[in-house]
Design a protein around this motif. Sequence first.
Motif, PDB file in Angstrom:
ATOM      1  N   ALA A 116       0.833  -1.203   0.000  1.00  0.00           N
ATOM      2  CA  ALA A 116       0.000   0.000   0.000  1.00  0.00           C
ATOM      3  C   ALA A 116       0.870   1.256   0.000  1.00  0.00           C
ATOM      4  O   ALA A 116       2.085   1.193   0.147  1.00  0.00           O
ATOM      5  CB  ALA A 116      -0.912  -0.002   1.214  1.00  0.00           C
ATOM      6  N   LYS A 117       0.195   2.388  -0.131  1.00  0.00           N
ATOM      7  CA  LYS A 117       0.851   3.694  -0.114  1.00  0.00           C
ATOM      8  C   LYS A 117       0.602   4.363   1.239  1.00  0.00           C
ATOM      9  O   LYS A 117      -0.515   4.334   1.762  1.00  0.00           O
ATOM     10  CB  LYS A 117       0.285   4.563  -1.231  1.00  0.00           C
ATOM     11  CG  LYS A 117       0.932   5.912  -1.356  1.00  0.00           C
ATOM     12  CD  LYS A 117       0.346   6.668  -2.533  1.00  0.00           C
ATOM     13  CE  LYS A 117       0.990   8.017  -2.692  1.00  0.00           C
ATOM     14  NZ  LYS A 117       0.440   8.727  -3.852  1.00  0.00           N
ATOM     15  N   VAL A 118       1.636   4.982   1.803  1.00  0.00           N
ATOM     16  CA  VAL A 118       1.515   5.709   3.067  1.00  0.00           C
ATOM     17  C   VAL A 118       0.855   7.061   2.786  1.00  0.00           C
ATOM     18  O   VAL A 118       1.360   7.839   1.971  1.00  0.00           O
ATOM     19  CB  VAL A 118       2.896   5.922   3.730  1.00  0.00           C
ATOM     20  CG1 VAL A 118       2.762   6.737   5.016  1.00  0.00           C
ATOM     21  CG2 VAL A 118       3.576   4.587   4.000  1.00  0.00           C
ATOM     22  N   VAL A 119      -0.271   7.331   3.444  1.00  0.00           N
ATOM     23  CA  VAL A 119      -0.966   8.605   3.246  1.00  0.00           C
ATOM     24  C   VAL A 119      -0.858   9.521   4.465  1.00  0.00           C
ATOM     25  O   VAL A 119      -1.170  10.708   4.379  1.00  0.00           O
ATOM     26  CB  VAL A 119      -2.450   8.392   2.861  1.00  0.00           C
ATOM     27  CG1 VAL A 119      -2.557   7.705   1.505  1.00  0.00           C
ATOM     28  CG2 VAL A 119      -3.202   7.624   3.918  1.00  0.00           C
ATOM     29  N   GLN A 166      -3.157   3.127   2.293  1.00  0.00           N
ATOM     30  CA  GLN A 166      -4.267   2.843   1.377  1.00  0.00           C
ATOM     31  C   GLN A 166      -3.749   1.940   0.269  1.00  0.00           C
ATOM     32  O   GLN A 166      -2.700   2.209  -0.314  1.00  0.00           O
ATOM     33  CB  GLN A 166      -4.830   4.123   0.775  1.00  0.00           C
ATOM     34  CG  GLN A 166      -5.508   5.010   1.785  1.00  0.00           C
ATOM     35  CD  GLN A 166      -6.045   6.293   1.178  1.00  0.00           C
ATOM     36  OE1 GLN A 166      -5.793   6.620   0.031  1.00  0.00           O
ATOM     37  NE2 GLN A 166      -6.803   7.033   1.971  1.00  0.00           N
ATOM     38  N   ASP A 167      -4.506   0.873  -0.019  1.00  0.00           N
ATOM     39  CA  ASP A 167      -4.104  -0.072  -1.058  1.00  0.00           C
ATOM     40  C   ASP A 167      -5.019  -0.032  -2.279  1.00  0.00           C
ATOM     41  O   ASP A 167      -4.896  -0.849  -3.184  1.00  0.00           O
ATOM     42  CB  ASP A 167      -4.033  -1.490  -0.509  1.00  0.00           C
ATOM     43  CG  ASP A 167      -5.388  -2.064  -0.143  1.00  0.00           C
ATOM     44  OD1 ASP A 167      -6.407  -1.333  -0.195  1.00  0.00           O
ATOM     45  OD2 ASP A 167      -5.437  -3.255   0.210  1.00  0.00           O
ATOM     46  N   GLY A 168      -5.952   0.909  -2.304  1.00  0.00           N
ATOM     47  CA  GLY A 168      -6.859   1.030  -3.445  1.00  0.00           C
ATOM     48  C   GLY A 168      -8.183   0.325  -3.238  1.00  0.00           C
ATOM     49  O   GLY A 168      -9.088   0.445  -4.058  1.00  0.00           O
ATOM     50  N   SER A 169      -8.323  -0.414  -2.157  1.00  0.00           N
ATOM     51  CA  SER A 169      -9.601  -1.061  -1.872  1.00  0.00           C
ATOM     52  C   SER A 169     -10.422  -0.172  -0.936  1.00  0.00           C
ATOM     53  O   SER A 169      -9.911   0.793  -0.384  1.00  0.00           O
ATOM     54  CB  SER A 169      -9.389  -2.443  -1.238  1.00  0.00           C
ATOM     55  OG  SER A 169      -8.745  -2.306   0.014  1.00  0.00           O
ATOM     56  N   GLY A 170     -11.677  -0.492  -0.773  1.00  0.00           N
ATOM     57  CA  GLY A 170     -12.547   0.319   0.081  1.00  0.00           C
ATOM     58  C   GLY A 170     -13.028   1.549  -0.649  1.00  0.00           C
ATOM     59  O   GLY A 170     -12.733   1.777  -1.818  1.00  0.00           O
ATOM     60  N   SER A 171     -13.781   2.361   0.068  1.00  0.00           N
ATOM     61  CA  SER A 171     -14.288   3.603  -0.500  1.00  0.00           C
ATOM     62  C   SER A 171     -13.930   4.745   0.436  1.00  0.00           C
ATOM     63  O   SER A 171     -13.492   4.527   1.563  1.00  0.00           O
ATOM     64  CB  SER A 171     -15.807   3.515  -0.682  1.00  0.00           C
ATOM     65  OG  SER A 171     -16.438   3.240   0.552  1.00  0.00           O
ATOM     66  N   THR A 172     -14.100   5.973  -0.035  1.00  0.00           N
ATOM     67  CA  THR A 172     -13.749   7.137   0.757  1.00  0.00           C
ATOM     68  C   THR A 172     -14.370   7.036   2.148  1.00  0.00           C
ATOM     69  O   THR A 172     -15.554   6.772   2.285  1.00  0.00           O
ATOM     70  CB  THR A 172     -14.223   8.426   0.055  1.00  0.00           C
ATOM     71  OG1 THR A 172     -13.631   8.476  -1.242  1.00  0.00           O
ATOM     72  CG2 THR A 172     -13.820   9.648   0.849  1.00  0.00           C
ATOM     73  N   GLY A 173     -13.516   7.212   3.148  1.00  0.00           N
ATOM     74  CA  GLY A 173     -13.967   7.121   4.532  1.00  0.00           C
ATOM     75  C   GLY A 173     -13.731   5.749   5.145  1.00  0.00           C
ATOM     76  O   GLY A 173     -13.713   5.606   6.356  1.00  0.00           O
TER      77      GLY A 173
END
Length: 80
Positions: free
Chosen positions: A7-10, A25-32
């Motif tokens: 994943a990417k460190v945000v 964040q790894d691109g899965s899930g939705s905002t929030g």
Amino acid sequence: QEVTIRAKVVKFSPEIMGTNWLHIQDGSGSTGTDDLVVTSATPVEVGDQVLVQGVLNTDKDFGYGYSFKVIVENANITVE
């Protein structure tokens, strides 16, 4: 349960309660619901692509307003 996540460190917060705190964040899930919180001794920078290996825990409450439905604690992190 042991997990491995790329994943990417945000967000990175160093040395809080004796450890480093990362939001990834790894691109899965939705905002929030797309951030995963990780604790680790390894320092990283926002924007780093990382490989996280650690134990996934649920419903963790550290007190002082730090409670998480899902968290990976004491992770081994490799910056890629």
